[in-house]
Design a protein around this motif. Structure first.
Motif, PDB file in Angstrom:
ATOM      1  N   LEU A  30      21.753  11.265 -11.459  1.00 14.14           N
ATOM      2  CA  LEU A  30      21.510   9.873 -11.063  1.00 14.14           C
ATOM      3  C   LEU A  30      21.541  10.106  -9.686  1.00 14.14           C
ATOM      4  O   LEU A  30      20.628   9.566  -8.999  1.00 14.14           O
ATOM      5  CB  LEU A  30      22.120   8.780 -11.429  1.00 14.14           C
ATOM      6  CG  LEU A  30      21.951   7.361 -10.875  1.00 14.14           C
ATOM      7  CD1 LEU A  30      20.794   6.885 -11.125  1.00 14.14           C
ATOM      8  CD2 LEU A  30      22.886   6.279 -11.426  1.00 14.14           C
ATOM      9  N   GLU A  31      22.613  10.459  -9.156  1.00 14.47           N
ATOM     10  CA  GLU A  31      23.145  10.950  -7.739  1.00 14.47           C
ATOM     11  C   GLU A  31      21.976  11.964  -7.174  1.00 14.47           C
ATOM     12  O   GLU A  31      21.393  11.333  -5.961  1.00 14.47           O
ATOM     13  CB  GLU A  31      24.197  11.455  -7.353  1.00 14.47           C
ATOM     14  CG  GLU A  31      24.482  11.640  -6.121  1.00 14.47           C
ATOM     15  CD  GLU A  31      26.159  12.131  -5.847  1.00 14.47           C
ATOM     16  OE1 GLU A  31      26.664  11.972  -4.524  1.00 14.47           O
ATOM     17  OE2 GLU A  31      26.769  12.423  -6.765  1.00 14.47           O
ATOM     18  N   SER A  32      21.819  12.860  -7.665  1.00 11.51           N
ATOM     19  CA  SER A  32      20.587  13.976  -7.286  1.00 11.51           C
ATOM     20  C   SER A  32      19.238  13.330  -7.183  1.00 11.51           C
ATOM     21  O   SER A  32      18.496  13.629  -6.499  1.00 11.51           O
ATOM     22  CB  SER A  32      20.556  15.112  -8.230  1.00 11.51           C
ATOM     23  OG  SER A  32      20.404  14.993  -9.454  1.00 11.51           O
ATOM     24  N   GLU A  33      18.943  12.228  -8.129  1.00 15.36           N
ATOM     25  CA  GLU A  33      17.556  11.635  -8.150  1.00 15.36           C
ATOM     26  C   GLU A  33      17.583  10.873  -7.192  1.00 15.36           C
ATOM     27  O   GLU A  33      16.398  10.589  -6.716  1.00 15.36           O
ATOM     28  CB  GLU A  33      17.479  10.962  -9.915  1.00 15.36           C
ATOM     29  CG  GLU A  33      17.178  11.889 -10.928  1.00 15.36           C
ATOM     30  CD  GLU A  33      15.675  12.538 -10.724  1.00 15.36           C
ATOM     31  OE1 GLU A  33      14.792  11.856 -10.326  1.00 15.36           O
ATOM     32  OE2 GLU A  33      15.587  13.831 -10.943  1.00 15.36           O
ATOM     33  N   LEU A  34      18.539   9.990  -6.824  1.00 16.91           N
ATOM     34  CA  LEU A  34      18.368   8.986  -5.802  1.00 16.91           C
ATOM     35  C   LEU A  34      18.389   9.646  -4.408  1.00 16.91           C
ATOM     36  O   LEU A  34      17.527   9.287  -3.672  1.00 16.91           O
ATOM     37  CB  LEU A  34      19.424   8.038  -5.882  1.00 16.91           C
ATOM     38  CG  LEU A  34      19.439   6.762  -6.987  1.00 16.91           C
ATOM     39  CD1 LEU A  34      20.847   6.316  -7.040  1.00 16.91           C
ATOM     40  CD2 LEU A  34      18.396   6.056  -6.785  1.00 16.91           C
TER      41      LEU A  34
ATOM     42  N   PHE B  62      14.940   7.854  -2.885  1.00 15.40           N
ATOM     43  CA  PHE B  62      14.620   7.263  -1.511  1.00 15.40           C
ATOM     44  C   PHE B  62      13.865   7.715  -0.664  1.00 15.40           C
ATOM     45  O   PHE B  62      13.172   6.682   0.150  1.00 15.40           O
ATOM     46  CB  PHE B  62      16.212   7.332  -0.867  1.00 15.40           C
ATOM     47  CG  PHE B  62      17.178   5.820  -1.154  1.00 15.40           C
ATOM     48  CD1 PHE B  62      17.286   5.050  -0.393  1.00 15.40           C
ATOM     49  CD2 PHE B  62      18.098   6.209  -2.254  1.00 15.40           C
ATOM     50  CE1 PHE B  62      18.060   3.935  -0.675  1.00 15.40           C
ATOM     51  CE2 PHE B  62      18.973   5.135  -2.364  1.00 15.40           C
ATOM     52  CZ  PHE B  62      18.871   3.943  -1.697  1.00 15.40           C
ATOM     53  N   GLN B  63      13.680   9.036  -0.506  1.00 18.65           N
ATOM     54  CA  GLN B  63      12.680   9.527   0.435  1.00 18.65           C
ATOM     55  C   GLN B  63      11.197   9.335  -0.105  1.00 18.65           C
ATOM     56  O   GLN B  63      10.247   9.110   0.588  1.00 18.65           O
ATOM     57  CB  GLN B  63      12.881  11.095   0.447  1.00 18.65           C
ATOM     58  CG  GLN B  63      14.198  11.439   1.229  1.00 18.65           C
ATOM     59  CD  GLN B  63      14.497  12.853   1.384  1.00 18.65           C
ATOM     60  OE1 GLN B  63      15.120  13.288   0.272  1.00 18.65           O
ATOM     61  NE2 GLN B  63      14.161  13.484   2.324  1.00 18.65           N
ATOM     62  N   LEU B  64      11.127   9.387  -1.562  1.00 18.94           N
ATOM     63  CA  LEU B  64       9.822   9.252  -2.071  1.00 18.94           C
ATOM     64  C   LEU B  64       9.410   7.742  -1.938  1.00 18.94           C
ATOM     65  O   LEU B  64       7.854   7.587  -1.634  1.00 18.94           O
ATOM     66  CB  LEU B  64       9.720   9.480  -3.623  1.00 18.94           C
ATOM     67  CG  LEU B  64      10.122  10.900  -3.845  1.00 18.94           C
ATOM     68  CD1 LEU B  64      10.175  11.020  -5.478  1.00 18.94           C
ATOM     69  CD2 LEU B  64       9.068  11.931  -3.462  1.00 18.94           C
ATOM     70  N   ALA B  65      10.559   6.905  -1.904  1.00 20.69           N
ATOM     71  CA  ALA B  65      10.032   5.491  -1.553  1.00 20.69           C
ATOM     72  C   ALA B  65      10.119   5.062  -0.105  1.00 20.69           C
ATOM     73  O   ALA B  65       9.815   3.856   0.473  1.00 20.69           O
ATOM     74  CB  ALA B  65      10.817   4.444  -2.267  1.00 20.69           C
TER      75      ALA B  65
ATOM     76  N   ASP C 116       0.791  -1.114   0.017  1.00 24.68           N
ATOM     77  CA  ASP C 116       0.040   0.011   0.004  1.00 24.68           C
ATOM     78  C   ASP C 116       0.845   1.361   0.084  1.00 24.68           C
ATOM     79  O   ASP C 116       0.293   2.455   0.104  1.00 24.68           O
ATOM     80  CB  ASP C 116      -0.917   0.016   1.300  1.00 24.68           C
ATOM     81  CG  ASP C 116      -0.310   0.047   2.579  1.00 24.68           C
ATOM     82  OD1 ASP C 116       0.966  -0.432   2.484  1.00 24.68           O
ATOM     83  OD2 ASP C 116      -0.923   0.143   3.531  1.00 24.68           O
ATOM     84  N   ARG C 117       2.385   1.072  -0.252  1.00 28.73           N
ATOM     85  CA  ARG C 117       2.999   2.225  -0.145  1.00 28.73           C
ATOM     86  C   ARG C 117       3.548   2.238  -1.394  1.00 28.73           C
ATOM     87  O   ARG C 117       3.498   1.481  -2.309  1.00 28.73           O
ATOM     88  CB  ARG C 117       4.119   2.037   0.944  1.00 28.73           C
ATOM     89  CG  ARG C 117       3.679   1.831   2.310  1.00 28.73           C
ATOM     90  CD  ARG C 117       3.096   3.251   2.873  1.00 28.73           C
ATOM     91  NE  ARG C 117       4.000   4.251   2.928  1.00 28.73           N
ATOM     92  CZ  ARG C 117       3.696   5.573   3.117  1.00 28.73           C
ATOM     93  NH1 ARG C 117       2.523   5.876   3.015  1.00 28.73           N
ATOM     94  NH2 ARG C 117       4.652   6.672   3.085  1.00 28.73           N
ATOM     95  N   PRO C 118       4.394   3.301  -1.922  1.00 29.82           N
ATOM     96  CA  PRO C 118       4.901   3.476  -3.454  1.00 29.82           C
ATOM     97  C   PRO C 118       5.988   2.470  -3.632  1.00 29.82           C
ATOM     98  O   PRO C 118       6.752   2.157  -2.737  1.00 29.82           O
ATOM     99  CB  PRO C 118       5.665   5.012  -3.241  1.00 29.82           C
ATOM    100  CG  PRO C 118       4.894   5.546  -1.808  1.00 29.82           C
ATOM    101  CD  PRO C 118       4.705   4.546  -0.832  1.00 29.82           C
ATOM    102  N   LEU C 119       5.997   2.178  -4.933  1.00 33.64           N
ATOM    103  CA  LEU C 119       6.967   1.661  -5.742  1.00 33.64           C
ATOM    104  C   LEU C 119       7.747   2.658  -6.533  1.00 33.64           C
ATOM    105  O   LEU C 119       6.965   2.838  -7.661  1.00 33.64           O
ATOM    106  CB  LEU C 119       6.425   0.265  -6.434  1.00 33.64           C
ATOM    107  CG  LEU C 119       7.354  -0.347  -7.391  1.00 33.64           C
ATOM    108  CD1 LEU C 119       8.562  -0.910  -6.625  1.00 33.64           C
ATOM    109  CD2 LEU C 119       6.562  -1.434  -8.102  1.00 33.64           C
TER     110      LEU C 119
END
Length: 462
Positions: A212-216, A235-238, A196-199
């Motif tokens: 890529l570093e800033s996206e992660l 990482f925070q969004l997930a 029920d949480r984001p993928l």
């Protein structure tokens, strides 16, 4: 045989119906009969009321009233998964071949050979069983992102998803491009307590190293030119959910070290920040590279590899599970038909044979592209080999596949494909002591096709 097999025989000749019935019942079949096309539709409706359906239909081409071609069309609407085998006189073989282009499974010439009847109906039953299994799989799965297939390799993948999904283990998904690594990641997430949480998905090969570093990991305002406000990373969004790192083998070495720390400590530091942020994120990674070789070559960190590969799931390429092709074709045509607003109910046996003879370097993704092209170009109810690209059909002609001997490439080569085909059949007959069944197996064709070719080239006395 434990599995009940039901055949519907439609023929206006009582003697021929009686002969076919006796042959099939001796082989363990349950046989239903109809003396006309109209009666066949009535039998079909009566059986449906009782909850049973024929698995295979054998239909005479020439009948008063509704003929075999008309009945074929009706059966394709009412029971699209039921293979239809046509009975025809030898002089009408051309009509039967045309019917196969319209979706008939196969044809037999009358009077039908007993062994051939058993062989062709057995093959048709297996084809029907695969289509029915596909329908059951579609009902069992929760969405179209699930794996379709019943091969041992795919069953193992499903089993591992079921076992690893509910855990917190990091999973490394391995397999060539186009096999469906993202689908495995989705399946693991759905089977987890984080469903029920984001993928959140990141393709490590699609972004430049700095991006890529800033996206992660995200960044803070002023971390670099253009960073006008704080931005959370993937990482925070997930957080609380799952982060899927696709093509992890393409990640540069400096980022590998930072990812390892995030996995070990469950914390990240955004770019330009001196603060540490705790994250509760499950990691699933995927690659088409051999990471053990990458580790040996010094391109991938060994400690990161072992941190990622708590459990490895290998997806077999399509050429290792060709028994799944009928299921995949049925499923993909249904999905592609809905997408393109064009419904194709079936494919010809020659179409499936051609697909089975190809190596599929692009895997399921390539198969889907080939089927979409065929569906868009089709003007009939069934897909035939004329809609396949040359790299798939190769040297196939009229349902026969021939490995042409190198001698045919010399100056004394036959003038055309038919001559090459005739010589290949003669050679196969000689190599197999004129044994018809072994010769057909050697050529990769059915015994019925071999008999037709022998008559065509005047080789029946061999």
């Amino acid at each position: 045989m434990n599995e009940e097999r039901i055949a519907l025989i439609v023929d206006d000749e009582p003697g021929h119906r009686m002969m076919v019935r006796a042959v099939l019942e001796d082989d363990g079949w349950t046989v239903l009969e109809a003396d006309s096309g109209e009666r066949a539709l009535t039998v079909l409706a009566e059986e449906a009321e009782s909850g049973t359906y024929p698995d295979v239909a054998m239909v005479d081409m020439k009948m008063p009233g509704m003929d075999g071609m008309q009945l074929l069309k009706e059966l394709q609407v009412r029971r699209p998964s039921m293979p239809v085998i046509l009975l025809t006189a030898f002089g009408s073989v051309g009509s039967a071949v045309d019917a196969m282009k319209r979706g008939a499974f196969d044809y037999l010439t009358k009077p039908a050979d007993n062994d051939e009847v058993i062989a062709v109906l057995g093959k048709a039953f297996e084809y029907h069983r695969l289509l029915e299994e596909n329908a059951r799989l579609r009902e069992a799965v929760s969405g179209e992102a699930d794996f379709i297939g019943a091969s041992p390799g795919i069953e193992l993948v499903r089993d591992l998803i079921g076992q690893a999904g509910p855990t917190e283990a990091t999973v490394l998904i391995l397999g060539p491009s186009g096999t469906g690594k993202e689908l495995v990641a989705e399946g693991l997430h759905r089977a987890s307590n984080r469903a029920d949480r984001p993928l959140i998905k990141v393709n490590c090969a699609a972004l430049p190293d700095d991006l890529l570093e800033s996206e992660l990991f995200g960044y803070e305002k002023g971390a670099f030119t253009g960073a006008v406000k704080d931005k959370p990373g993937r990482f925070q969004l997930a957080d609380g959910g799952t982060l899927f790192l696709d093509e992890i083998g393409e990640m540069p070495a400096p980022l590998q070290a930072k990812l390892l720390r995030a996995l070990q400590e469950k914390t990240i530091e955004p770019l330009g920040s001196v603060r540490t942020i705790s994250v509760d994120t499950r990691i699933i990674a995927a690659t088409n590279r051999n990471l053990k070789k990458e580790v040996a070559a010094g391109r991938f960190r060994e400690d990161l590899y072992y941190r990622l590969a708590v459990l490895e799931i290998r997806i077999p390429p399509l050429n290792e599970r060709k028994e799944d092709l009928p299921l995949l074709v049925s499923f993909l045509l249904r999905r592609l038909g809905n997408k393109n607003n064009k419904i194709i109910r079936t494919v010809t046996p020659a179409f499936l044979d051609a697909l089975s003879g190809y190596d599929w370097p692009g895997n399921v993704r390539e198969l889907e592209n080939v089927l979409e092209r065929a569906l868009i170009l089709s003007r009939a109810d069934a897909l035939g080999t004329d809609l396949l690209p040359p790299q798939i059909t190769g040297a196939r002609e009229a349902g026969i596949s021939i490995d042409v001997d190198p001698v045919f490439q010399q100056p004394s080569a036959p003038a055309n494909l038919e001559e090459a085909e005739k010589l290949a059949i003669i050679q196969a007959l000689e190599e197999n002591g004129n044994h018809r069944e072994r010769t057909a197996d050697a050529l990769g064709i059915s015994r019925r096709t071999l008999q037709y070719k022998l008559k065509k080239y005047g080789l029946t006395r061999r």
